[in-house]
Design a protein around this motif. Sequence first.
Motif, PDB file in Angstrom:
ATOM      1  N   ALA A   1     -32.265  66.002 -73.866  1.00  0.00           N
ATOM      2  CA  ALA A   1     -30.842  65.081 -75.316  1.00  0.00           C
ATOM      3  C   ALA A   1     -29.702  65.772 -74.849  1.00  0.00           C
ATOM      4  N   ARG A   2     -28.432  65.736 -74.970  1.00  0.00           N
ATOM      5  CA  ARG A   2     -27.541  66.793 -75.058  1.00  0.00           C
ATOM      6  C   ARG A   2     -26.657  66.966 -76.318  1.00  0.00           C
ATOM      7  N   GLU A   3     -26.455  68.245 -76.080  1.00  0.00           N
ATOM      8  CA  GLU A   3     -26.086  68.852 -77.603  1.00  0.00           C
ATOM      9  C   GLU A   3     -25.027  68.046 -77.641  1.00  0.00           C
ATOM     10  N   GLY A   4     -23.916  67.402 -76.959  1.00  0.00           N
ATOM     11  CA  GLY A   4     -22.575  66.300 -77.604  1.00  0.00           C
ATOM     12  C   GLY A   4     -21.510  67.261 -78.129  1.00  0.00           C
ATOM     13  N   TYR A   5     -20.178  66.833 -78.617  1.00  0.00           N
ATOM     14  CA  TYR A   5     -19.356  67.977 -78.485  1.00  0.00           C
ATOM     15  C   TYR A   5     -19.088  69.028 -79.732  1.00  0.00           C
ATOM     16  N   PHE A   6     -19.794  67.868 -80.998  1.00  0.00           N
ATOM     17  CA  PHE A   6     -20.224  69.571 -83.024  1.00  0.00           C
ATOM     18  C   PHE A   6     -22.010  69.566 -82.478  1.00  0.00           C
ATOM     19  N   GLY A   7     -23.013  69.295 -81.237  1.00  0.00           N
ATOM     20  CA  GLY A   7     -23.948  69.395 -81.350  1.00  0.00           C
ATOM     21  C   GLY A   7     -24.232  68.825 -82.389  1.00  0.00           C
ATOM     22  N   ALA A   8     -26.100  68.770 -82.612  1.00  0.00           N
ATOM     23  CA  ALA A   8     -26.404  67.563 -84.002  1.00  0.00           C
ATOM     24  C   ALA A   8     -26.028  67.770 -84.809  1.00  0.00           C
ATOM     25  N   GLY A   9     -25.662  66.302 -85.381  1.00  0.00           N
ATOM     26  CA  GLY A   9     -24.926  66.225 -86.640  1.00  0.00           C
ATOM     27  C   GLY A   9     -26.066  64.685 -88.094  1.00  0.00           C
ATOM     28  N   SER A  10     -26.701  64.587 -87.547  1.00  0.00           N
ATOM     29  CA  SER A  10     -27.480  63.547 -88.277  1.00  0.00           C
ATOM     30  C   SER A  10     -29.085  64.520 -88.715  1.00  0.00           C
ATOM     31  N   SER A  11     -28.736  63.696 -90.261  1.00  0.00           N
ATOM     32  CA  SER A  11     -30.350  64.477 -91.322  1.00  0.00           C
ATOM     33  C   SER A  11     -30.919  63.795 -90.877  1.00  0.00           C
ATOM     34  N   PRO A  12     -32.522  64.330 -90.737  1.00  0.00           N
ATOM     35  CA  PRO A  12     -33.428  63.292 -90.778  1.00  0.00           C
ATOM     36  C   PRO A  12     -33.831  62.500 -92.401  1.00  0.00           C
ATOM     37  N   ILE A  13     -34.444  61.690 -92.105  1.00  0.00           N
ATOM     38  CA  ILE A  13     -35.178  60.763 -93.116  1.00  0.00           C
ATOM     39  C   ILE A  13     -36.708  60.607 -92.889  1.00  0.00           C
ATOM     40  N   VAL A  14     -36.944  60.699 -94.161  1.00  0.00           N
ATOM     41  CA  VAL A  14     -38.584  59.674 -94.286  1.00  0.00           C
ATOM     42  C   VAL A  14     -38.382  58.035 -94.636  1.00  0.00           C
ATOM     43  N   ALA A  15     -39.407  58.171 -93.524  1.00  0.00           N
ATOM     44  CA  ALA A  15     -39.899  56.249 -93.848  1.00  0.00           C
ATOM     45  C   ALA A  15     -40.350  55.641 -92.984  1.00  0.00           C
ATOM     46  N   GLY A  16     -41.552  54.756 -93.596  1.00  0.00           N
ATOM     47  CA  GLY A  16     -43.156  54.784 -92.956  1.00  0.00           C
ATOM     48  C   GLY A  16     -43.956  55.348 -93.006  1.00  0.00           C
ATOM     49  N   GLY A  17     -43.693  56.548 -93.715  1.00  0.00           N
ATOM     50  CA  GLY A  17     -44.764  57.460 -93.281  1.00  0.00           C
ATOM     51  C   GLY A  17     -44.775  58.707 -92.276  1.00  0.00           C
ATOM     52  N   LYS A  18     -43.269  58.335 -91.970  1.00  0.00           N
ATOM     53  CA  LYS A  18     -42.874  59.554 -90.553  1.00  0.00           C
ATOM     54  C   LYS A  18     -41.531  60.087 -91.132  1.00  0.00           C
ATOM     55  N   LEU A  19     -41.361  61.120 -90.354  1.00  0.00           N
ATOM     56  CA  LEU A  19     -39.986  61.865 -90.214  1.00  0.00           C
ATOM     57  C   LEU A  19     -38.928  60.990 -88.830  1.00  0.00           C
ATOM     58  N   LEU A  20     -37.767  60.496 -89.433  1.00  0.00           N
ATOM     59  CA  LEU A  20     -37.493  59.769 -88.944  1.00  0.00           C
ATOM     60  C   LEU A  20     -36.324  60.403 -87.922  1.00  0.00           C
ATOM     61  N   VAL A  21     -35.448  60.751 -86.901  1.00  0.00           N
ATOM     62  CA  VAL A  21     -34.797  61.431 -86.196  1.00  0.00           C
ATOM     63  C   VAL A  21     -33.425  60.650 -85.482  1.00  0.00           C
ATOM     64  N   ASN A  22     -32.563  61.221 -85.656  1.00  0.00           N
ATOM     65  CA  ASN A  22     -31.396  60.625 -84.610  1.00  0.00           C
ATOM     66  C   ASN A  22     -31.088  61.905 -83.238  1.00  0.00           C
ATOM     67  N   VAL A  23     -32.189  61.575 -81.871  1.00  0.00           N
ATOM     68  CA  VAL A  23     -32.136  62.432 -81.410  1.00  0.00           C
ATOM     69  C   VAL A  23     -31.150  62.642 -80.747  1.00  0.00           C
ATOM     70  N   GLY A  24     -30.820  61.765 -80.235  1.00  0.00           N
ATOM     71  CA  GLY A  24     -29.577  60.672 -79.004  1.00  0.00           C
ATOM     72  C   GLY A  24     -29.965  61.092 -77.952  1.00  0.00           C
ATOM     73  N   SER A  25     -31.498  60.360 -77.340  1.00  0.00           N
ATOM     74  CA  SER A  25     -31.722  61.129 -75.999  1.00  0.00           C
ATOM     75  C   SER A  25     -31.209  60.089 -75.106  1.00  0.00           C
ATOM     76  N   ARG A  26     -30.884  59.856 -73.977  1.00  0.00           N
ATOM     77  CA  ARG A  26     -30.451  59.028 -73.228  1.00  0.00           C
ATOM     78  C   ARG A  26     -32.252  58.425 -72.408  1.00  0.00           C
ATOM     79  N   ALA A  27     -32.500  59.656 -72.475  1.00  0.00           N
ATOM     80  CA  ALA A  27     -34.221  59.270 -71.396  1.00  0.00           C
ATOM     81  C   ALA A  27     -35.190  58.215 -72.800  1.00  0.00           C
TER      82      ALA A  27
END
Length: 175
Positions: free
Chosen positions: A93-119
């Motif tokens: 994933a690329r850093e983007g203009y201002f770096g990563a900035g989305s907060s993680p969240i717990v749902a469905g018993g997992k930690l979900l993160v907007n990592v931002g990879s096009r892969a």
Amino acid sequence: GIVVKDNTAILFHRVGNFEVVEAMNAKTGKVLWTSKHVTSFNSAFNPDKGPRSTPLIHKGNVYVFGSQGVLRCLQMKDGKELWIRRTHQDFNAREGYFGAGSSPIVAGGKLLVNVGSRAGAGIVAFDLLTGKTVWKAVNDTGSYSSPVVTTVDGVEHVLFITRFKLLSIDAKPEP
């Protein structure tokens, strides 16, 4: 941002070349513990060097997602690091203009993160206790919007805004 649980305030901020997580007594401000992780992030567009996400407290652990995509899990009681993932490296994933900035969240018993990879890893679900990848989905770059959980027709969904889309993801099954 700062988050508070059971009279403990957790602050995620930057001091010099470190992203710092500090636990403080919410009434007195006395520092209870500090955990640091080195960072070299510098935004080319803004003098603010991050981090931009808010810590998450869940079942005795603190989860933080730094500007360079470093995702860490710390014990709430003493700040001991339980696991670390370098998501920008792990998922290309690329850093983007201002770096990563989305907060993680717990749902469905997992930690979900907007990592931002096009892969195929725009959104990634991690095991809460080990940090291992549970599933990954979509080919979208990240945003600075934090996800929210909602229930639609009895099914828990997590709403993510990526760089160009609004996504509704069923948190339980592997997409």
